[in-house]
Design an enzyme around this catalytic site. Structure first.
Site, short mmCIF file in Angstrom:
data_model
loop_
_atom_site.label_atom_id
_atom_site.label_comp_id
_atom_site.label_asym_id
_atom_site.label_seq_id
_atom_site.Cartn_x
_atom_site.Cartn_y
_atom_site.Cartn_z
N LYS A 68 -20.34 -12.95 0.24
CA LYS A 68 -19.68 -13.66 1.36
C LYS A 68 -20.22 -13.23 2.73
CE LYS A 68 -15.38 -15.20 -0.70
NZ LYS A 68 -13.93 -15.34 -0.53
N ASP A 105 -11.40 -20.17 3.56
CA ASP A 105 -10.31 -19.30 3.12
C ASP A 105 -9.15 -19.24 4.13
OD1 ASP A 105 -11.25 -18.62 0.61
OD2 ASP A 105 -12.32 -16.84 1.31
P1 NAP Z 1 -12.00 -6.88 -2.18
O1 NAP Z 1 -12.75 -7.26 -0.96
O2 NAP Z 1 -12.68 -6.15 -3.27
O3 NAP Z 1 -10.72 -6.03 -1.70
C1 NAP Z 1 -9.85 -5.45 -2.65
C2 NAP Z 1 -8.59 -4.92 -1.99
O4 NAP Z 1 -7.71 -4.42 -3.01
C3 NAP Z 1 -8.83 -3.77 -1.01
O5 NAP Z 1 -7.82 -3.78 -0.05
C4 NAP Z 1 -8.69 -2.55 -1.95
O6 NAP Z 1 -8.30 -1.37 -1.27
C5 NAP Z 1 -7.54 -3.00 -2.83
N1 NAP Z 1 -7.56 -2.34 -4.13
C6 NAP Z 1 -8.38 -2.62 -5.17
N2 NAP Z 1 -8.09 -1.81 -6.22
C7 NAP Z 1 -7.08 -1.00 -5.83
C8 NAP Z 1 -6.35 0.04 -6.45
N3 NAP Z 1 -6.61 0.42 -7.72
N4 NAP Z 1 -5.38 0.67 -5.76
C9 NAP Z 1 -5.12 0.29 -4.49
N5 NAP Z 1 -5.77 -0.69 -3.83
C10 NAP Z 1 -6.75 -1.33 -4.49
O7 NAP Z 1 -11.38 -8.17 -2.89
P2 NAP Z 1 -10.87 -9.54 -2.20
O8 NAP Z 1 -11.93 -10.55 -2.25
O9 NAP Z 1 -10.26 -9.20 -0.90
O10 NAP Z 1 -9.75 -10.01 -3.25
C11 NAP Z 1 -8.49 -9.38 -3.34
C12 NAP Z 1 -7.58 -10.17 -4.28
O11 NAP Z 1 -7.34 -11.47 -3.72
C13 NAP Z 1 -8.16 -10.42 -5.67
O12 NAP Z 1 -7.09 -10.35 -6.62
C14 NAP Z 1 -8.66 -11.84 -5.61
O13 NAP Z 1 -8.67 -12.49 -6.86
C15 NAP Z 1 -7.62 -12.46 -4.70
N6 NAP Z 1 -8.12 -13.64 -3.96
C16 NAP Z 1 -7.42 -14.78 -4.03
C17 NAP Z 1 -7.83 -15.88 -3.33
C18 NAP Z 1 -7.06 -17.17 -3.42
O14 NAP Z 1 -7.58 -18.20 -2.97
N7 NAP Z 1 -5.87 -17.17 -3.97
C19 NAP Z 1 -8.98 -15.82 -2.52
C20 NAP Z 1 -9.69 -14.61 -2.45
C21 NAP Z 1 -9.24 -13.52 -3.18
P3 NAP Z 1 -9.44 -0.44 -0.56
O15 NAP Z 1 -9.82 -1.17 0.68
O16 NAP Z 1 -8.73 0.83 -0.28
O17 NAP Z 1 -10.56 -0.33 -1.54
#
Ligand code: NAP
Length: 269
Positions: A68, A105
């Site tokens: 991204k 988004d």
């Molecule tokens: P990302 O950039 O990898 O960010 C992950 C986030 O989750 C960070 O804040 C991370 O914390 C936290 N995290 C991950 N594992 C963790 C754990 N074991 N304990 C505590 N915190 C944890 O991913 P993203 O793209 O933002 O996506 C996040 C979620 O949103 C995913 O479930 C994805 O499927 C969902 N999503 C949904 C949509 C939609 O359209 N509905 C769109 C995009 C994403 P740290 O910063 O501390 O690592």
């Protein structure tokens, strides 16, 4: 002429639900076009764009983890996505045929809560990754009140507040949440393969809205806890379908048939 197509790129990519959504709309509209999945690794991203841009049948692509941010290095950015949101989820051709990047988004996040009066209202966001970045951008445009960001990595939360000029606090995950009009889970917690989000919602007022952007599973422990408190909820498919709808219009030039969302949601569950 070769059939027009768009696709979603990322690594891994097999789990993506975008092809189900876009193929559903293409079929519903009877359009002669395809939407594919393409695994692109970081070291093949430049070659991917060079090849596709030269292919007149390619309408563009959606972009997911981990491209991204990197995608912005390969295309023009007339809308200023690089400096505003800092990440793109869609690359397409404009009317002149020029390639540009954008991000649907924030709009997808906003659509289900468009009816809420959030100006000046306190908001809680859990997570500070890529999705949280798009959400914080949307919140900054809505003029919300203080934003409390809870994240495992507190510095990332603080950096997001600063990046979007939002007032508020960055706290470690597990801190008590303050009263808020809207609570958003933008972290991976609650997603299949991750621990559930364990959070006490008792500080939220009775008219608060709880929005979980996790869509696999769709019914998360957070949403169940919110419903148990009779709070209004928004699930992750709403944002997923919302961002896809904006992307579909950009990629294929027509609005998708949103009156068939119930049928589409049934296919995505
Ligand atoms: P990302 O950039 O990898 O960010 C992950 C986030 O989750 C960070 O804040 C991370 O914390 C936290 N995290 C991950 N594992 C963790 C754990 N074991 N304990 C505590 N915190 C944890 O991913 P993203 O793209 O933002 O996506 C996040 C979620 O949103 C995913 O479930 C994805 O499927 C969902 N999503 C949904 C949509 C939609 O359209 N509905 C769109 C995009 C994403 P740290 O910063 O501390 O690592």
């Amino acid at each position: 002429m070769t059939r027009r197509y768009a696709e979603v790129i990322g690594d891994p990519i097999a789990h993506s639900k975008s092809p189900i959504i876009h193929e559903f709309w293409l079929a519903a509209l009877g359009m002669e076009a395809d939407y594919r999945t393409c695994r692109v690794t970081p070291d093949t991203l430049a070659a991917y764009f060079a090849e596709r841009i030269a292919d007149p049948a390619w309408s563009g692509c959606n972009i997911t983890i981990p491209h991204k941010i990197a995608a912005l290095n390969h295309v023009a950015d007339p809308g200023g996505v690089r400096t505003s949101i800092g990440a793109a989820n869609t690359v397409a051709r404009n009317e002149k045929g020029d390639i540009f990047a954008t991000n649907t988004d924030p709009g997808g996040f906003y659509a289900p809560i468009a009816g809420l009066e959030l100006e000046g209202a306190p908001v809680v966001v859990i997570g500070a990754g890529g999705a949280a970045r798009a959400i914080m951008f949307a919140l900054s445009r809505l003029g919300v009140g203080p934003v409390t960001v809870l994240n495992r990595n507190v510095l990332k939360g603080a950096a997001l507040l600063a990046a979007f000029g939002l007032k508020g606090n960055a706290l470690p995950l597990g801190s008590p949440i303050p009263p808020a009009a809207l609570l958003v889970n933008a972290s991976a917690l609650g997603m299949k393969g991750h621990p559930p989000l364990d959070i006490d919602l008792s500080a939220l007022p009775d008219d608060a809205v709880v929005y979980d952007i996790v869509y696999a599973p769709l019914e998360t422990a957070l949403l169940a806890a919110a419903r148990a408190r009779a709070l209004d909820t928004v699930d992750g498919l709403e944002m997923l379908i919302g961002q896809a709808a904006l992307a579909f219009e950009i990629l294929f030039g027509v609005e998708p048939p949103r009156d068939r969302d119930d049928e589409l949601r049934a296919r995505l569950k």
